[in-house]
Design a protein around this motif. Sequence first.
Motif, PDB file in Angstrom:
ATOM      1  N   LEU A  19     -23.796 -46.411  14.250  1.00  0.00           N
ATOM      2  CA  LEU A  19     -24.748 -47.083  15.024  1.00  0.00           C
ATOM      3  C   LEU A  19     -24.231 -47.203  16.375  1.00  0.00           C
ATOM      4  O   LEU A  19     -24.641 -47.014  17.590  1.00  0.00           O
ATOM      5  N   LEU A  20     -22.744 -47.113  16.653  1.00  0.00           N
ATOM      6  CA  LEU A  20     -22.055 -47.221  17.953  1.00  0.00           C
ATOM      7  C   LEU A  20     -22.172 -45.881  18.521  1.00  0.00           C
ATOM      8  O   LEU A  20     -22.309 -45.477  19.680  1.00  0.00           O
TER       9      LEU A  20
ATOM     10  N   LEU B 241     -20.578 -54.329  20.436  1.00  0.00           N
ATOM     11  CA  LEU B 241     -21.265 -53.765  19.282  1.00  0.00           C
ATOM     12  C   LEU B 241     -20.608 -53.509  18.004  1.00  0.00           C
ATOM     13  O   LEU B 241     -20.819 -53.853  16.804  1.00  0.00           O
TER      14      LEU B 241
ATOM     15  N   THR C 263     -24.663 -43.732  18.027  1.00  0.00           N
ATOM     16  CA  THR C 263     -26.183 -43.420  18.387  1.00  0.00           C
ATOM     17  C   THR C 263     -26.660 -44.298  19.580  1.00  0.00           C
ATOM     18  O   THR C 263     -27.244 -43.946  20.384  1.00  0.00           O
ATOM     19  N   GLN C 264     -26.443 -45.617  19.540  1.00  0.00           N
ATOM     20  CA  GLN C 264     -26.817 -46.718  20.589  1.00  0.00           C
ATOM     21  C   GLN C 264     -26.513 -46.097  21.956  1.00  0.00           C
ATOM     22  O   GLN C 264     -27.334 -46.016  22.821  1.00  0.00           O
ATOM     23  N   PRO C 265     -25.323 -45.792  22.491  1.00  0.00           N
ATOM     24  CA  PRO C 265     -24.872 -45.249  23.724  1.00  0.00           C
ATOM     25  C   PRO C 265     -25.242 -43.786  23.873  1.00  0.00           C
ATOM     26  O   PRO C 265     -25.066 -43.207  24.940  1.00  0.00           O
TER      27      PRO C 265
ATOM     28  N   ARG D 167     -21.152 -50.216  30.122  1.00  0.00           N
ATOM     29  CA  ARG D 167     -21.238 -49.483  28.810  1.00  0.00           C
ATOM     30  C   ARG D 167     -20.048 -49.814  27.846  1.00  0.00           C
ATOM     31  O   ARG D 167     -20.396 -49.899  26.439  1.00  0.00           O
TER      32      ARG D 167
ATOM     33  N   TYR E  87     -20.425 -53.190  26.254  1.00  0.00           N
ATOM     34  CA  TYR E  87     -21.433 -53.135  25.407  1.00  0.00           C
ATOM     35  C   TYR E  87     -20.958 -52.422  23.900  1.00  0.00           C
ATOM     36  O   TYR E  87     -21.202 -53.102  22.895  1.00  0.00           O
ATOM     37  N   GLY E  88     -20.276 -51.231  24.205  1.00  0.00           N
ATOM     38  CA  GLY E  88     -19.935 -50.377  22.982  1.00  0.00           C
ATOM     39  C   GLY E  88     -18.676 -51.577  22.279  1.00  0.00           C
ATOM     40  O   GLY E  88     -18.735 -51.352  20.877  1.00  0.00           O
TER      41      GLY E  88
ATOM     42  N   SER F  45     -21.019 -55.293  14.556  1.00  0.00           N
ATOM     43  CA  SER F  45     -21.573 -54.556  13.656  1.00  0.00           C
ATOM     44  C   SER F  45     -20.770 -53.933  12.627  1.00  0.00           C
ATOM     45  O   SER F  45     -20.766 -53.607  11.462  1.00  0.00           O
TER      46      SER F  45
END
Length: 81
Positions: free
Chosen positions: A39-40, A30, A42-44, A23, A26-27, A34
């Motif tokens: 966005l970071l 991202l 809300t995504q995780p 996780r 990924y963060g 981006s």
Amino acid sequence: MVLVKKYTKAFKSNKSMSPHKLRHTYGTNLMEHSGDIHLLRTQPGHTSTTTAALYTNPEQEKAKKAAKLLGERRTNYLEKD
């Protein structure tokens, strides 16, 4: 957890990865691509941008840029000879 271990072994021999590490990776990626903290968030599934900000590391970004510039200077210097 079992699925994460199963699939990371398929790509990285003798190295395991926790769901937390997956996780976080990924963060971090991202955010690098981006640059969008919302966005970071809300995504995780974070509830605050403060928590999401843990994935940003401006010092690491500065170090990458400095290393890139040094590499370019070295390349330019070597090409002159």
